[in-house]
Design a protein around this motif. Structure first.
Motif, mmCIF file in Angstrom:
data_model
loop_
_atom_site.group_PDB
_atom_site.id
_atom_site.type_symbol
_atom_site.label_atom_id
_atom_site.label_comp_id
_atom_site.label_asym_id
_atom_site.label_seq_id
_atom_site.Cartn_x
_atom_site.Cartn_y
_atom_site.Cartn_z
ATOM 1 N N ALA A 113 0.826 -1.212 0.000
ATOM 2 C CA ALA A 113 0.000 0.000 0.000
ATOM 3 C C ALA A 113 0.857 1.258 0.000
ATOM 4 N N TRP A 114 1.878 1.271 0.826
ATOM 5 C CA TRP A 114 2.765 2.438 0.905
ATOM 6 C C TRP A 114 3.495 2.643 -0.428
ATOM 7 N N SER A 115 3.870 1.548 -1.073
ATOM 8 C CA SER A 115 4.583 1.638 -2.345
ATOM 9 C C SER A 115 3.678 2.098 -3.485
ATOM 10 N N MET A 116 2.390 1.743 -3.407
ATOM 11 C CA MET A 116 1.455 2.026 -4.498
ATOM 12 C C MET A 116 0.677 3.324 -4.318
ATOM 13 N N GLY A 117 1.004 4.106 -3.310
ATOM 14 C CA GLY A 117 0.384 5.417 -3.164
ATOM 15 C C GLY A 117 -0.907 5.464 -2.384
ATOM 16 N N VAL A 118 -1.210 4.412 -1.618
ATOM 17 C CA VAL A 118 -2.401 4.437 -0.765
ATOM 18 C C VAL A 118 -2.212 5.491 0.321
ATOM 19 N N HIS A 119 -3.235 6.275 0.568
ATOM 20 C CA HIS A 119 -3.116 7.368 1.534
ATOM 21 C C HIS A 119 -3.260 6.907 2.980
ATOM 22 N N ALA A 120 -4.016 5.832 3.210
ATOM 23 C CA ALA A 120 -4.194 5.363 4.594
ATOM 24 C C ALA A 120 -4.813 3.969 4.601
ATOM 25 N N LEU A 121 -4.502 3.224 5.640
ATOM 26 C CA LEU A 121 -5.177 1.967 5.939
ATOM 27 C C LEU A 121 -6.276 2.263 6.954
ATOM 28 N N ILE A 122 -7.414 1.617 6.781
ATOM 29 C CA ILE A 122 -8.512 1.740 7.740
ATOM 30 C C ILE A 122 -8.771 0.361 8.321
ATOM 31 N N ILE A 123 -8.674 0.241 9.643
ATOM 32 C CA ILE A 123 -8.858 -1.049 10.300
ATOM 33 C C ILE A 123 -9.859 -0.903 11.447
ATOM 34 N N PRO A 124 -10.558 -1.977 11.785
ATOM 35 C CA PRO A 124 -11.468 -1.923 12.932
ATOM 36 C C PRO A 124 -10.695 -2.079 14.232
ATOM 37 N N ASP A 125 -11.299 -1.647 15.334
ATOM 38 C CA ASP A 125 -10.595 -1.779 16.609
ATOM 39 C C ASP A 125 -10.605 -3.213 17.134
ATOM 40 N N LYS A 126 -11.441 -4.069 16.551
ATOM 41 C CA LYS A 126 -11.476 -5.466 16.944
ATOM 42 C C LYS A 126 -11.545 -6.342 15.701
ATOM 43 N N GLY A 127 -11.059 -7.580 15.840
ATOM 44 C CA GLY A 127 -11.139 -8.516 14.728
ATOM 45 C C GLY A 127 -10.071 -8.320 13.679
ATOM 46 N N VAL A 128 -8.954 -7.723 14.057
ATOM 47 C CA VAL A 128 -7.840 -7.536 13.134
ATOM 48 C C VAL A 128 -6.562 -7.886 13.882
ATOM 49 N N GLY A 129 -5.581 -8.378 13.160
ATOM 50 C CA GLY A 129 -4.327 -8.752 13.787
ATOM 51 C C GLY A 129 -3.632 -7.564 14.420
ATOM 52 N N ALA A 130 -2.914 -7.821 15.507
ATOM 53 C CA ALA A 130 -2.207 -6.756 16.209
ATOM 54 C C ALA A 130 -1.074 -6.195 15.355
ATOM 55 N N LEU A 131 -0.970 -4.884 15.325
ATOM 56 C CA LEU A 131 0.116 -4.241 14.583
ATOM 57 C C LEU A 131 1.349 -4.189 15.477
ATOM 58 N N ASN A 132 1.908 -5.380 15.712
ATOM 59 C CA ASN A 132 3.021 -5.515 16.647
ATOM 60 C C ASN A 132 4.357 -5.479 15.917
ATOM 61 N N GLU A 133 5.418 -5.836 16.641
ATOM 62 C CA GLU A 133 6.759 -5.784 16.083
ATOM 63 C C GLU A 133 6.892 -6.674 14.848
ATOM 64 N N ASP A 134 6.268 -7.853 14.897
ATOM 65 C CA ASP A 134 6.361 -8.771 13.758
ATOM 66 C C ASP A 134 5.676 -8.177 12.522
ATOM 67 N N ALA A 135 4.526 -7.539 12.739
ATOM 68 C CA ALA A 135 3.825 -6.919 11.616
ATOM 69 C C ALA A 135 4.659 -5.785 11.028
ATOM 70 N N ILE A 136 5.261 -4.985 11.881
ATOM 71 C CA ILE A 136 6.092 -3.869 11.423
ATOM 72 C C ILE A 136 7.312 -4.387 10.678
ATOM 73 N N LEU A 137 7.918 -5.478 11.178
ATOM 74 C CA LEU A 137 9.076 -6.068 10.509
ATOM 75 C C LEU A 137 8.686 -6.592 9.131
ATOM 76 N N THR A 138 7.540 -7.275 9.046
ATOM 77 C CA THR A 138 7.070 -7.807 7.766
ATOM 78 C C THR A 138 6.773 -6.687 6.786
ATOM 79 N N SER A 139 6.324 -5.559 7.296
ATOM 80 C CA SER A 139 5.998 -4.429 6.424
ATOM 81 C C SER A 139 7.230 -3.640 5.990
ATOM 82 N N ALA A 140 8.397 -4.055 6.468
ATOM 83 C CA ALA A 140 9.649 -3.336 6.180
ATOM 84 C C ALA A 140 9.572 -1.887 6.654
ATOM 85 N N GLY A 141 8.852 -1.668 7.736
ATOM 86 C CA GLY A 141 8.728 -0.331 8.306
ATOM 87 C C GLY A 141 7.595 0.505 7.743
ATOM 88 N N ALA A 142 6.857 -0.028 6.758
ATOM 89 C CA ALA A 142 5.789 0.755 6.123
ATOM 90 C C ALA A 142 4.692 1.120 7.110
#
Length: 242
Positions: A113-142
């Motif tokens: 998304a960051w590479s393709m010009g998406v302006h923002a991600l929209i996520i619900p407060d429940k029912g979504v994976g935690a944006l933890n260290e592993d998620a940040i690492l997988t995203s390469a910091g995106a």
């Protein structure tokens, strides 16, 4: 980073620190439950009721019935992000994640998304994976770069997007319209469903348009991160060649 115990969590909330979620013991004292409910009432911080074994698993000693995960992601207000994009003179392009729980998929989606010009991600407060260290690492910091809007209700978020002139499009494998017939040049938000159940039926119903990714092989399913990449590339191609 963990926030352990009532005092640390309440202080973090009062200071507006980014918190991914709070784990509260199911049978915690009523006073503690009420205090945390009140403290999170005007935020989008999820309050998850869990057995004591979950809290003990953090190995943090005396947690007093509650532990919170501090987030490296700074959650932003949806309307403020919409206004920011419009003020820049750009057509908003948002990505809504409904029920995506695999953090590797979330990380991969954020990176694309960051590479393709998406302006923002929209996520619900429940029912979504935690944006933890592993998620940040997988995203390469995106995930630390792209705006992330956490909302209490995706249904209400869709209403807010529409009020701002943004059409909401759903990726659905049984849709009639192929992706190539979709106009991604206009202000749009794209809804991607979770790995198992797809897009919630109620949310799918209120979307403005549904589209599919044609697959000549007849194969019926794509990994959500891969599908998102294909869709966003088509959106980016249309926008840079318009």
């Amino acid at each position: 980073m963990l926030l352990v115990g009532r005092a640390a969590i309440l202080q973090a909330l009062s200071e507006g620190q980014a918190i991914d979620r709070i784990y509260l013991q199911k049978n915690a004292p009523a006073a503690l439950q009420q205090e945390l409910r009140q403290a999170t009432a005007k935020t989008t911080v999820p309050l998850n009721y869990v057995p004591v074994e979950k809290l003990n698993g953090f190995n943090v000693g005396d947690h007093g019935g509650c532990v919170a995960l501090r987030s490296r992601v700074q959650y932003q207000d949806l309307q403020e992000v919409i206004s920011w994009v419009v003020d820049k003179g750009e057509a908003p392009l948002f990505l809504i994640l409904d029920g995506v729980t695999d953090i590797r998929n979330i990380g991969g989606i954020a990176r694309t998304a960051w590479s393709m010009g998406v302006h923002a991600l929209i996520i619900p407060d429940k029912g979504v994976g935690a944006l933890n260290e592993d998620a940040i690492l997988t995203s390469a910091g995106a995930l630390e770069e792209i705006p992330v809007c956490r909302v209490g209700s995706l249904m209400k978020a869709v209403d807010e997007l529409r009020l701002n002139g943004i059409r909401v499009l759903a990726s659905e494998m049984e849709a009639k319209a192929p992706i190539f017939d979709v106009n991604f040049r206009e202000p749009v938000a794209i809804v991607m469903g979770g790995e198992e159940r797809g897009i919630n039926s109620a949310l799918l119903k209120i979307c403005d348009e549904q589209f599919r990714i044609p697959m000549p092989s007849g194969f019926e399913s794509l990994n959500v991160s891969v599908a998102t990449g294909m869709i966003l590339y088509e959106a980016m191609k249309q926008r840079v060649t318009s």
